[in-house]
Design an enzyme around this catalytic site. Sequence first.
Site, short mmCIF file in Angstrom:
data_model
loop_
_atom_site.label_atom_id
_atom_site.label_comp_id
_atom_site.label_asym_id
_atom_site.label_seq_id
_atom_site.Cartn_x
_atom_site.Cartn_y
_atom_site.Cartn_z
N VAL A 26 63.48 8.96 47.85
CA VAL A 26 63.00 9.36 49.16
C VAL A 26 64.27 10.52 50.08
O VAL A 26 63.23 11.41 50.48
CB VAL A 26 63.57 8.18 50.08
CG1 VAL A 26 63.09 8.55 51.82
CG2 VAL A 26 61.98 6.99 49.85
N PRO A 46 76.35 7.02 46.29
CA PRO A 46 77.24 6.99 44.92
C PRO A 46 76.94 7.61 43.63
O PRO A 46 77.44 7.58 42.97
CB PRO A 46 77.68 5.27 44.40
CG PRO A 46 76.53 4.50 44.71
CD PRO A 46 76.16 5.40 46.03
N PRO A 177 38.03 39.39 42.40
CA PRO A 177 36.41 40.76 41.64
C PRO A 177 35.22 40.03 42.05
O PRO A 177 34.84 40.88 41.60
CB PRO A 177 37.03 39.69 40.47
CG PRO A 177 37.64 37.79 40.42
CD PRO A 177 38.17 38.34 42.49
N ASP A 200 34.32 47.35 51.49
CA ASP A 200 34.51 47.92 50.80
C ASP A 200 32.98 47.64 50.27
O ASP A 200 32.97 46.55 50.53
CB ASP A 200 35.68 48.17 49.37
CG ASP A 200 36.45 49.55 49.85
OD1 ASP A 200 35.68 50.10 50.86
OD2 ASP A 200 37.41 49.41 48.89
N LYS A 222 29.40 53.47 54.53
CA LYS A 222 28.36 53.46 55.21
C LYS A 222 28.83 54.76 56.75
O LYS A 222 27.94 55.06 58.23
CB LYS A 222 27.56 53.09 56.34
CG LYS A 222 26.07 52.52 54.90
CD LYS A 222 25.75 51.33 55.06
CE LYS A 222 24.81 50.66 54.34
NZ LYS A 222 23.44 49.24 54.83
N GLY A 253 37.55 45.65 47.45
CA GLY A 253 37.94 44.67 45.84
C GLY A 253 38.95 44.03 45.14
O GLY A 253 39.80 45.64 45.30
N GLY A 254 39.50 43.56 44.51
CA GLY A 254 40.43 43.07 42.98
C GLY A 254 41.42 43.14 44.65
O GLY A 254 41.92 42.66 44.72
N ASP A 255 42.29 44.41 43.75
CA ASP A 255 43.66 44.84 44.73
C ASP A 255 43.97 45.62 44.98
O ASP A 255 42.96 47.08 44.47
CB ASP A 255 45.15 44.40 43.49
CG ASP A 255 46.33 44.11 44.15
OD1 ASP A 255 47.11 43.24 44.31
OD2 ASP A 255 46.85 45.73 44.56
N MET A 337 35.76 51.28 36.21
CA MET A 337 34.92 52.18 35.94
C MET A 337 34.88 53.26 35.38
O MET A 337 34.91 54.24 35.48
CB MET A 337 35.50 52.86 37.52
CG MET A 337 35.84 51.72 38.69
SD MET A 337 37.35 53.43 39.89
CE MET A 337 38.59 53.04 39.01
#
Length: 414
Positions: A26, A46, A177, A200, A222, A253-255, A337
């Site tokens: 506890v 103790p 991802p 993105d 856009k 996207g991703g990092d 890519m």
Amino acid sequence: MAENPAYPVGLRLTGRRVVVLGAGQVAQRRLPALIAAGADIHLVSPAATPSVEAMADAGELTWTRRPYEPGDLADAWYALIATSDTGANAAASAEAEAHRVWCVRSDDADAATAWTPATGHSEGVTVAVLTTNAKGRDPRHTAAIRDAVVEGLRDGTLVAPHHRTRTPGVALVGGGPGDPDLITVRGRRLLAEADVVIADRLGPRDLLAELPPHVEVIDAAKIPYGRFMAQEAINNALIEHARQGKAVVRLKGGDPYVYGRGMEEVQALAEAGIACTVVPGISSSISVPGAAGIPVTHRGVAHDFTVVSGHIAPDDERSLVDWAALAKLRGTLVILMGVDKIGAIARTLMAGGKSADTPVAVVQEGTTAAQRRVDATLATVAETVLAENVKPPAVIVIGEVVTVCPDSSPRASE
């Protein structure tokens, strides 16, 4: 007559004497919160569990190694009684009552003057859930309510709007991802609090569908560029909306820092004097191969992996990649890519000495419902990508790990 409900209150214990009697399971569960509250903790017991003993060794509390004695609760602000000795617990509880010390008893909640709520935390908010009376106490139900509220705050399904004036700022969020479940908890929460989201094309699209109707969603692809370069236009959009006092999320996207131009945006915001929070994301360079059953490292097969951008061909003078050096590495090569350049990349690697039989896997739309994997070798990958009509986004994995399957045993060599 119905029992009166407990009165909830938050105790500020910084520097104040707190006495804990007992050092079993506890106490082990309760002590971290008391330590985090900055309490001056005096533990009397103790013996202690190894974890509690480690807290004492680290100087996080003062441990007196003996059983409870009358007077131990003198000058205490708060007491936690959690020994296995019922008589000692009762005596200590009576002492706490006499000295008007708020006291929690682990063995008898009815005899306590205070109860410990089920607590959780989310971004500076503490959620504390108490049962209204002792007779109806159900710790599991209370904990379940706590968990549901905290999870809702963390993942954005439970939104509490801020009514104070917010400091203009931008959150640069890595969306992962593609699978919306793979965004971080913090990223999802910031999305839920956003006024404007600039996304993105490769950001998790399903997350945008979850946003409330008042949120303005801007497709970064856009944005009208006019006389500006694309990245400069995005930077300007971030700055413009933040200066309007809006909570802006830049969803990538991703990092954000793995081929995401995240630092360029952070630098632009810093120059404009706008605060920016960066929330890392799960990179597709690791997660997509994993989702396709490919470990980027594996004992006895590959001790390293290298992530390379393939958006510039090896023979292009703008390329910063030492392809000849990569051809000599024995580990895994992950190319992002690089779908339209894979022919030139494969030829360059083979010319540098990498075997034509080296296994290659191309994973398209990884972690999404449209995910598919195409296998080849370094010699055949270019024609295979064309024949299978592989389109971006796709992650290319080159190396022996491609042939590792779930039932494969580690090789003897290390």
